[in-house]
Scaffold this motif. Structure first.
Motif, PDB file in Angstrom:
ATOM      1  N   LEU A  37      76.662 -23.836 -24.906  1.00 37.33           N
ATOM      2  CA  LEU A  37      78.379 -23.460 -25.180  1.00 37.33           C
ATOM      3  C   LEU A  37      78.029 -23.264 -26.786  1.00 37.33           C
ATOM      4  N   VAL A  38      77.169 -24.874 -27.590  1.00 37.51           N
ATOM      5  CA  VAL A  38      77.000 -25.340 -28.233  1.00 37.51           C
ATOM      6  C   VAL A  38      76.833 -24.365 -29.315  1.00 37.51           C
ATOM      7  N   SER A  39      74.764 -24.091 -28.901  1.00 32.08           N
ATOM      8  CA  SER A  39      74.052 -23.150 -29.446  1.00 32.08           C
ATOM      9  C   SER A  39      74.770 -21.632 -28.910  1.00 32.08           C
ATOM     10  N   LYS A  40      75.468 -21.120 -28.591  1.00 30.27           N
ATOM     11  CA  LYS A  40      76.509 -20.087 -28.371  1.00 30.27           C
ATOM     12  C   LYS A  40      76.986 -20.094 -29.694  1.00 30.27           C
ATOM     13  N   ILE A  41      77.763 -20.836 -29.938  1.00 34.72           N
ATOM     14  CA  ILE A  41      79.322 -21.300 -30.779  1.00 34.72           C
ATOM     15  C   ILE A  41      78.407 -21.359 -32.570  1.00 34.72           C
ATOM     16  N   VAL A  42      77.278 -22.029 -32.378  1.00 30.45           N
ATOM     17  CA  VAL A  42      75.778 -21.977 -33.627  1.00 30.45           C
ATOM     18  C   VAL A  42      75.001 -20.612 -33.725  1.00 30.45           C
ATOM     19  N   ASN A  43      74.841 -19.917 -32.796  1.00 35.84           N
ATOM     20  CA  ASN A  43      74.515 -18.165 -33.616  1.00 35.84           C
ATOM     21  C   ASN A  43      75.858 -17.564 -33.458  1.00 35.84           C
ATOM     22  N   ASN A  98      55.603 -22.400 -29.231  1.00 41.10           N
ATOM     23  CA  ASN A  98      56.728 -21.235 -28.408  1.00 41.10           C
ATOM     24  C   ASN A  98      57.772 -20.442 -29.481  1.00 41.10           C
ATOM     25  N   PRO A  99      57.900 -19.180 -29.031  1.00 39.11           N
ATOM     26  CA  PRO A  99      59.061 -18.736 -29.974  1.00 39.11           C
ATOM     27  C   PRO A  99      60.145 -18.450 -29.751  1.00 39.11           C
ATOM     28  N   ILE A 100      60.166 -19.523 -28.549  1.00 39.68           N
ATOM     29  CA  ILE A 100      61.824 -20.041 -28.040  1.00 39.68           C
ATOM     30  C   ILE A 100      62.314 -21.204 -29.072  1.00 39.68           C
ATOM     31  N   LEU A 101      61.758 -21.839 -29.593  1.00 34.49           N
ATOM     32  CA  LEU A 101      62.239 -23.018 -29.778  1.00 34.49           C
ATOM     33  C   LEU A 101      63.051 -22.643 -31.257  1.00 34.49           C
ATOM     34  N   THR A 102      64.457 -23.096 -31.381  1.00 31.13           N
ATOM     35  CA  THR A 102      65.197 -23.014 -32.263  1.00 31.13           C
ATOM     36  C   THR A 102      65.109 -23.851 -33.737  1.00 31.13           C
ATOM     37  N   ARG A 103      65.983 -22.819 -34.730  1.00 29.91           N
ATOM     38  CA  ARG A 103      65.523 -24.182 -36.051  1.00 29.91           C
ATOM     39  C   ARG A 103      66.151 -25.442 -35.776  1.00 29.91           C
ATOM     40  N   MET A 104      66.671 -25.702 -35.743  1.00 31.64           N
ATOM     41  CA  MET A 104      66.517 -27.020 -35.741  1.00 31.64           C
ATOM     42  C   MET A 104      65.596 -27.758 -34.409  1.00 31.64           C
ATOM     43  N   ALA A 105      65.803 -27.010 -33.754  1.00 35.75           N
ATOM     44  CA  ALA A 105      64.012 -27.992 -32.502  1.00 35.75           C
ATOM     45  C   ALA A 105      62.924 -28.023 -33.321  1.00 35.75           C
ATOM     46  N   THR A 148      68.227 -16.863 -33.528  1.00 32.37           N
ATOM     47  CA  THR A 148      67.291 -17.800 -32.820  1.00 32.37           C
ATOM     48  C   THR A 148      68.183 -17.303 -31.251  1.00 32.37           C
ATOM     49  N   GLU A 149      67.129 -17.358 -30.661  1.00 29.48           N
ATOM     50  CA  GLU A 149      67.606 -17.492 -29.355  1.00 29.48           C
ATOM     51  C   GLU A 149      67.633 -18.365 -28.267  1.00 29.48           C
ATOM     52  N   ALA A 150      68.812 -18.845 -27.694  1.00 30.38           N
ATOM     53  CA  ALA A 150      68.492 -20.373 -27.100  1.00 30.38           C
ATOM     54  C   ALA A 150      67.828 -20.754 -26.491  1.00 30.38           C
ATOM     55  N   PRO A 151      67.032 -21.443 -25.650  1.00 32.02           N
ATOM     56  CA  PRO A 151      66.521 -21.195 -24.535  1.00 32.02           C
ATOM     57  C   PRO A 151      67.151 -21.158 -23.371  1.00 32.02           C
ATOM     58  N   HIS A 152      66.336 -20.524 -22.021  1.00 32.59           N
ATOM     59  CA  HIS A 152      67.250 -20.496 -20.363  1.00 32.59           C
ATOM     60  C   HIS A 152      68.132 -21.454 -20.102  1.00 32.59           C
ATOM     61  N   LEU A 153      68.731 -21.306 -19.820  1.00 29.81           N
ATOM     62  CA  LEU A 153      70.010 -22.374 -19.684  1.00 29.81           C
ATOM     63  C   LEU A 153      70.005 -22.968 -18.264  1.00 29.81           C
ATOM     64  N   GLN A 161      60.578 -18.747 -20.549  1.00 27.51           N
ATOM     65  CA  GLN A 161      62.003 -19.219 -19.401  1.00 27.51           C
ATOM     66  C   GLN A 161      62.083 -21.080 -19.593  1.00 27.51           C
ATOM     67  N   LEU A 162      61.510 -21.798 -20.717  1.00 28.72           N
ATOM     68  CA  LEU A 162      61.743 -22.971 -21.148  1.00 28.72           C
ATOM     69  C   LEU A 162      62.901 -23.307 -20.482  1.00 28.72           C
ATOM     70  N   THR A 163      63.894 -24.174 -20.341  1.00 29.83           N
ATOM     71  CA  THR A 163      65.429 -24.595 -20.315  1.00 29.83           C
ATOM     72  C   THR A 163      65.644 -25.562 -21.637  1.00 29.83           C
ATOM     73  N   HIS A 164      66.374 -25.274 -22.102  1.00 29.25           N
ATOM     74  CA  HIS A 164      66.553 -26.691 -23.076  1.00 29.25           C
ATOM     75  C   HIS A 164      66.292 -27.564 -22.811  1.00 29.25           C
ATOM     76  N   ALA A 165      66.819 -28.738 -21.650  1.00 27.86           N
ATOM     77  CA  ALA A 165      66.089 -29.711 -21.894  1.00 27.86           C
ATOM     78  C   ALA A 165      64.631 -29.647 -21.131  1.00 27.86           C
ATOM     79  N   GLN A 166      63.751 -28.925 -20.747  1.00 29.02           N
ATOM     80  CA  GLN A 166      62.934 -29.051 -20.663  1.00 29.02           C
ATOM     81  C   GLN A 166      62.251 -28.781 -21.981  1.00 29.02           C
ATOM     82  N   VAL A 167      62.333 -27.911 -23.231  1.00 28.11           N
ATOM     83  CA  VAL A 167      61.919 -28.649 -24.337  1.00 28.11           C
ATOM     84  C   VAL A 167      62.519 -30.035 -24.869  1.00 28.11           C
ATOM     85  N   ARG A 168      63.347 -30.171 -24.838  1.00 30.95           N
ATOM     86  CA  ARG A 168      63.831 -31.068 -25.089  1.00 30.95           C
ATOM     87  C   ARG A 168      63.041 -32.255 -24.913  1.00 30.95           C
TER      88      ARG A 168
END
Length: 484
Positions: free
Chosen positions: A475-481, A425-432, A461-466, A401-408
């Motif tokens: 929103l950007v991640s949702k559009i990309v996905n 961590n399986p939640i990481l996006t390809r971009m990360a 790929t699911e985006a991290p918890h926001l 349940q890491l947020t995008h900010a926490q991942v960064r």
């Protein structure tokens, strides 16, 4: 039939192999008297004379000459034990021979009463010791030797065969522990005497009986009733104790006895319940650490406030799941900490230890151990990030349940160990993942690159918890996905 051998061959054999070996060689295949006499007459060298003194069928006249003319104590001692030695010569040796000769004579199985009486009061201790160890002397002399002032004499007597009951009783009351030890451990006494010792309340006798090899079943049966637990422990492998035996030990006043019982394998549950209430903590701890502990007993201990026993239970390798859950909920920090060091922690147990207790010290131990847990709750993650400890950050990096900010934030962490933990961590996006594959630390970049190679290009790929501050990026991640 006498052995056919020439004098020269016999002489060469004695010189080459030594007198004692040649005596053994020709002990049954006897040598002719003529060869022996010629050997004595023509070659009076020391090894030859020793050979003749030792040889059992040497003419008695040769022995007489050796005793009279040769002063070598080894040769005289050999002559004193030779069965061909005459009665008169033996008496003379007993009165006039040196101490080695008299000691050898005292060990001679063919002693008569007159020579025995002569040696009974010998001034030399080793002579009397040799006489006491001679199993052929009669009981009257043994009774007298049992009163000898020197313990060495009485000790030698205690280890001989065919001791009369009178002598045995005298030696069993001896003030010397060495004498008693030799009697109980090695004395050749009657089976009835051994059984009486085994069934007595004499703990010393019972312990020393254990030094005997292969005790008979009736002796083992008698020793089972010994009040001394060391005796019982020593014979425990010789028989299988009954449940009544184990109950008696569990209720014994002897703390050591209860302690050893608590450690036994396959201990019945009824006996375990008795020991679980023992007044001594060490006994309860031993039971809790027993790999064969009953589940009901283990649950009883886990639900108690008995911290020492619960700590031991937490380290027990064979615990049912229900007991582990109970211990993870225990009110004692030390008990829960012991649970944190088990190797069979499931996500359910980790959830209790991490999320329900929220003990940062315990989580720190899990982190240092390298435990990976994806279920850390979001509100606890903030507390972990607030600590300046890379190990805690690495533990948090495994959360689902890491947020995008926490991942960064984790991707920019100064500690390579944190970024390395994040790579899994399986939640990481390809971009990360692609960004981490360019990490300056080779371990991080290599690990990420291997994972990228196994990740399909079109993998959703699911985006991290926001959280509230990540809405635009979400929103950007949702559009990309969506377009993926």
């Amino acid at each position: 039939m006498p052995a056919e051998i020439k004098l020269e061959e016999l002489l060469e054999a004695i010189r080459k192999d030594g007198p004692r070996k040649v005596v053994q060689q020709y002990r049954h295949n006897l040598l002719p008297s003529r060869v022996l006499i010629d050997l004595y007459s023509e070659h009076p060298e020391r090894d030859v004379l020793l050979f003749l003194a030792l040889y059992p069928t040497v003419p008695s006249q040769v022995l007489e000459d050796l005793a009279e003319a040769v002063v070598d104590p080894e040769i005289q001692a050999a002559a004193a034990t030779n069965p061909r030695c005459t009665h008169l010569l033996l008496i003379r040796m007993a009165r006039e021979g040196g101490a080695p000769v008299r000691a050898a004579l005292a060990a001679n199985k063919l002693l008569n009463s007159k020579i025995t009486a002569e040696l009974m009061n010998d001034s030399n201790l080793f002579v009397r010791i040799a006489l006491a160890g001679n199993g052929s002397i009669n009981d009257s002399y043994r009774t007298a030797l049992a009163l000898d002032p020197e313990p060495g004499v009485r000790t030698a007597l205690a280890g001989t065969a065919k001791l009369s009951d009178e002598v045995v009783h005298a030696l069993s009351a001896d003030h010397s522990a060495v004498v008693r030890a030799n009697l109980y451990g090695y004395g050749k006494v009657s089976p009835e005497m051994l059984l009486s010792w085994a069934g007595s309340d004499d703990v010393e006798a019972q312990r020393l009986l254990l030094t005997r090899t292969n005790p008979k079943p009736e002796i083992v049966k008698a020793l089972r009733l010994s009040p001394d637990f060391q005796v019982q422990e020593a014979i425990k492998d010789l028989y299988e104790p009954t449940e009544a035996d184990l109950l008696a030990r569990a209720e014994s006043d002897d703390e050591f006895q209860r302690l050893e019982t608590a450690k036994r394998k396959d201990l019945p549950a009824e006996i375990q319940h008795v020991l679980a209430s023992d007044a001594v903590a060490e006994v309860r701890v031993a039971l809790a650490a027993n790999p064969d502990i009953d589940e009901e007993v283990a649950l009883r201990i886990a639900a108690s406030n008995d911290t020492p026993a619960c700590e031991a239970l937490a380290g027990n390798p064979n615990l049912p799941d229900a007991v582990k859950v109970e211990l993870c909920h225990h009110e004692s920090d030390s008990v829960r900490l012991n649970m944190a060091y088990r190797d069979d922690l499931t996500d359910e147990l980790l959830d209790i230890l991490v999320n329900q207790n929220e003990d940062l010290n315990l989580i720190g131990h899990l982190a240092i151990r390298g435990i990976v847990f994806s279920g850390t709750k979001p509100e606890l993650l903030d507390r972990l990030f607030a600590k300046k400890r890379p190990s805690l950050h690495a533990f948090a990096a495994g959360a689902a349940q890491l947020t995008h900010a926490q991942v960064r934030k984790l991707m920019r962490d100064n500690a390579p160990s944190v970024r390395l933990a994040l790579c899994d961590n399986p939640i990481l996006t390809r971009m990360a993942m692609e960004e981490l594959s360019k990490d300056w630390n080779k371990s991080v970049s290599d690990k990420t690159q291997k994972r990228l190679e196994t990740m399909p290009m079109d993998e959703p790929t699911e985006a991290p918890h926001l959280d509230d501050g990540d809405e635009d990026q979400g929103l950007v991640s949702k559009i990309v996905n969506f377009f993926k």
